[in-house]
Write an enzyme that holds these catalytic residues in place. Structure first.
Site, PDB file in Angstrom:
ATOM      1  CD  GLU A  15      -0.926   0.584   3.373  1.00 43.18           C
ATOM      2  OE1 GLU A  15      -1.495   1.841   3.373  1.00 43.18           O
ATOM      3  OE2 GLU A  15      -0.767   0.395   4.627  1.00 43.18           O
ATOM      4  CE  LYS A  58      -6.541   7.253   5.437  1.00 44.99           C
ATOM      5  NZ  LYS A  58      -7.181   7.463   7.422  1.00 44.99           N
ATOM      6  CB  VAL A  83      -5.548  -2.018   4.299  1.00 42.10           C
ATOM      7  CG1 VAL A  83      -6.125  -3.322   4.465  1.00 42.10           C
ATOM      8  CG2 VAL A  83      -3.746  -1.946   5.220  1.00 42.10           C
ATOM      9  CG  ASP A 112     -13.513   6.707  12.377  1.00 42.85           C
ATOM     10  OD1 ASP A 112     -13.439   5.561  11.666  1.00 42.85           O
ATOM     11  OD2 ASP A 112     -12.736   7.388  12.496  1.00 42.85           O
ATOM     12  CB  SER A 134     -10.697   1.038   8.732  1.00 38.96           C
ATOM     13  OG  SER A 134     -10.239   1.048   7.596  1.00 38.96           O
ATOM     14  CB  ALA A 135     -13.310   1.376   3.810  1.00 40.23           C
ATOM     15  CG  ASP A 136      -8.328  -0.440   5.773  1.00 36.98           C
ATOM     16  OD1 ASP A 136      -8.351   0.130   5.048  1.00 36.98           O
ATOM     17  OD2 ASP A 136      -6.900  -0.171   6.916  1.00 36.98           O
ATOM     18  CE  LYS A 159       0.890   2.188  14.295  1.00 34.13           C
ATOM     19  NZ  LYS A 159       1.129   2.970  12.755  1.00 34.13           N
TER      20      LYS A 159
HETATM   21  N1  PSU Z   1      -2.795   1.917  11.092  1.00 35.38           N
HETATM   22  C1  PSU Z   1      -1.287   2.099  10.673  1.00 35.38           C
HETATM   23  N2  PSU Z   1      -0.464   2.625   9.127  1.00 35.38           N
HETATM   24  C2  PSU Z   1      -1.384   3.064   8.587  1.00 35.38           C
HETATM   25  C3  PSU Z   1      -2.521   2.986   8.736  1.00 35.38           C
HETATM   26  C4  PSU Z   1      -2.779   2.513   9.459  1.00 35.38           C
HETATM   27  O1  PSU Z   1      -0.564   1.471  11.703  1.00 35.38           O
HETATM   28  O2  PSU Z   1      -0.090   3.707   7.567  1.00 35.38           O
HETATM   29  C5  PSU Z   1      -2.988   3.510   7.353  1.00 35.38           C
HETATM   30  C6  PSU Z   1      -3.727   2.811   6.173  1.00 35.38           C
HETATM   31  O3  PSU Z   1      -3.139   1.985   5.032  1.00 35.38           O
HETATM   32  C7  PSU Z   1      -4.738   1.655   6.308  1.00 35.38           C
HETATM   33  C8  PSU Z   1      -4.912   3.282   7.251  1.00 35.38           C
HETATM   34  O4  PSU Z   1      -5.930   1.109   5.762  1.00 35.38           O
HETATM   35  O5  PSU Z   1      -4.285   4.428   7.296  1.00 35.38           O
HETATM   36  C9  PSU Z   1      -6.693   3.481   7.641  1.00 35.38           C
HETATM   37  O6  PSU Z   1      -7.559   4.851   7.690  1.00 35.38           O
HETATM   38  P1  PSU Z   1      -9.317   4.765   8.095  1.00 35.38           P
HETATM   39  O7  PSU Z   1      -8.717   4.587   9.898  1.00 35.38           O
HETATM   40  O8  PSU Z   1      -8.971   6.140   8.087  1.00 35.38           O
HETATM   41  O9  PSU Z   1      -9.671   3.420   7.466  1.00 35.38           O
HETATM   42 MN    MN Z   2     -11.778   5.998   9.630  1.00 33.43          MN
END
Ligand code: PSU
Ligand code: MN
Length: 301
Positions: A25, A86, A106, A138, A140-142, A159
């Site tokens: 990524e 992003k 991701v 909130d 993540s869409a992951d 994390k």
């Molecule tokens: N977690 C990490 N480092 C990162 C990310 C997540 O430890 O860089 C990044 C990854 O690209 C992940 C994204 O897919 O943040 C998730 O962001 P969000 O919570 O906005 O979906």
């Molecule tokens: Mn989010």
């Protein structure tokens, strides 16, 4: 493929030969690591994959084109410029249509890698359920993306800025497979053990390849997360970790940071507050996961 997706010569050659490829990524480069270490780490990660005999495919959007495999100049642009958005899956088409630049999360990377015929992906940590999700929703869409993209995702858990138990529950609900590499404990990114168990343990790349083959034969539509912990001797000492985390969460609250800015802002806080320690751990995590992913890709190929 259409002019909107461009596969680099190196990745195209590996595809033709049926060779092992590992997707990477780019949000971790643009938004997850500080400059100038981000570019150095991005290059080291690609080299670690080549050293195992596999081909790295870093994915990003450059000038409105999805690139599967970045040339040196594009990688530097993603690392160094402020005009890099992003993007998760829903955002990709907007940047492509407008001819912009973007780093893929991701979720977006899984989607694009799968479309390019790549089955193995390495990263640091996944997105997940945020701690205040009961109020903010909130998540993540992951997680959604992992539920419908068949991909082997090597990472070190999530994390602990996130709600780890809730994230594991959601992964179960979404049919996402989770195995611990050499462990029955789910890693907590900077911490070897998040405090949560993992039911299935694997001990070799060949183990993972066998599960990947069975998933493929059974048409399992979701991803398999291979959770690969930092060794205990390399983790951030838990007392220091917990203090920095509490301060970081309080700062986000104070500044009213919301939405997709939350993850990068928290990561940045931890990097600043830990005096370089988290950066060192982060680098080691990504390199270790890239190496393991390359071994898995080789075992599958
Ligand atoms: N977690 C990490 N480092 C990162 C990310 C997540 O430890 O860089 C990044 C990854 O690209 C992940 C994204 O897919 O943040 C998730 O962001 P969000 O919570 O906005 O979906
Ligand atoms: Mn989010």
């Amino acid at each position: 493929m259409s002019g909107r997706i461009v596969i680099s010569p190196e990745v195209a050659a590996a595809r033709r030969a049926g060779g092992p490829i590992v997707a990477l990524e780019s949000t971790i480069i643009s938004h997850g690591l500080p400059r100038p270490e981000n570019l150095r780490v991005a290059r080291e990660v690609e080299e670690a994959i080549r050293a195992e005999g596999a081909t790295p495919a870093t994915i990003a959007v450059v000038n409105g084109q999805v690139r599967i495999g970045l040339d040196s100049e594009s990688l530097a642009h993603i690392a160094n410029e402020d005009d890099v958005a992003k993007v998760s899956i829903r955002d990709i088409a907007i940047v492509v249509a407008r001819g912009g630049h973007a780093a893929t999360t991701v979720a977006a990377t899984c989607h694009l890698a799968h479309r390019a015929g790549i089955g193995v992906f390495a990263t640091g940590g996944l997105g997940g359920v945020h701690r205040e999700a009961r109020d903010t929703w909130d998540e993540s869409a992951d997680l959604q993306a992992l539920s419908h993209t068949p991909m082997i995702v090597v990472c070190s858990g999530v994390k602990s800025i996130l709600d780890v138990p809730a994230t594991l529950e959601r992964l179960e609900t979404l049919n996402v497979g989770v195995v611990g590499f050499g462990t029955h404990r789910f890693p907590g990114f900077y911490l070897t053990d998040s405090g949560m168990p993992v039911e299935a343990r694997v001990d070799s790349a060949a183990d993972v390849a066998a599960i990947a083959a069975a998933r493929c034969a059974l048409d399992i539509p979701s991803a398999l997360v291979v959770a690969n912990p930092l060794p205990e001797s390399r983790q951030i000492p838990p007392e220091i970790h917990d203090r920095i985390l509490a301060e970081g969460l309080a700062e986000m609250e104070r500044k009213g940071i919301r939405g997709k800015a939350v993850t990068p802002a928290l990561i940045d806080y931890v990097h600043r507050a830990s005096g370089g320690r988290s950066l060192e751990a982060n680098t080691e995590i990504i390199l270790g996961n890239a190496t393991l992913a390359a071994r898995i890709a080789c075992a599958i190929a």
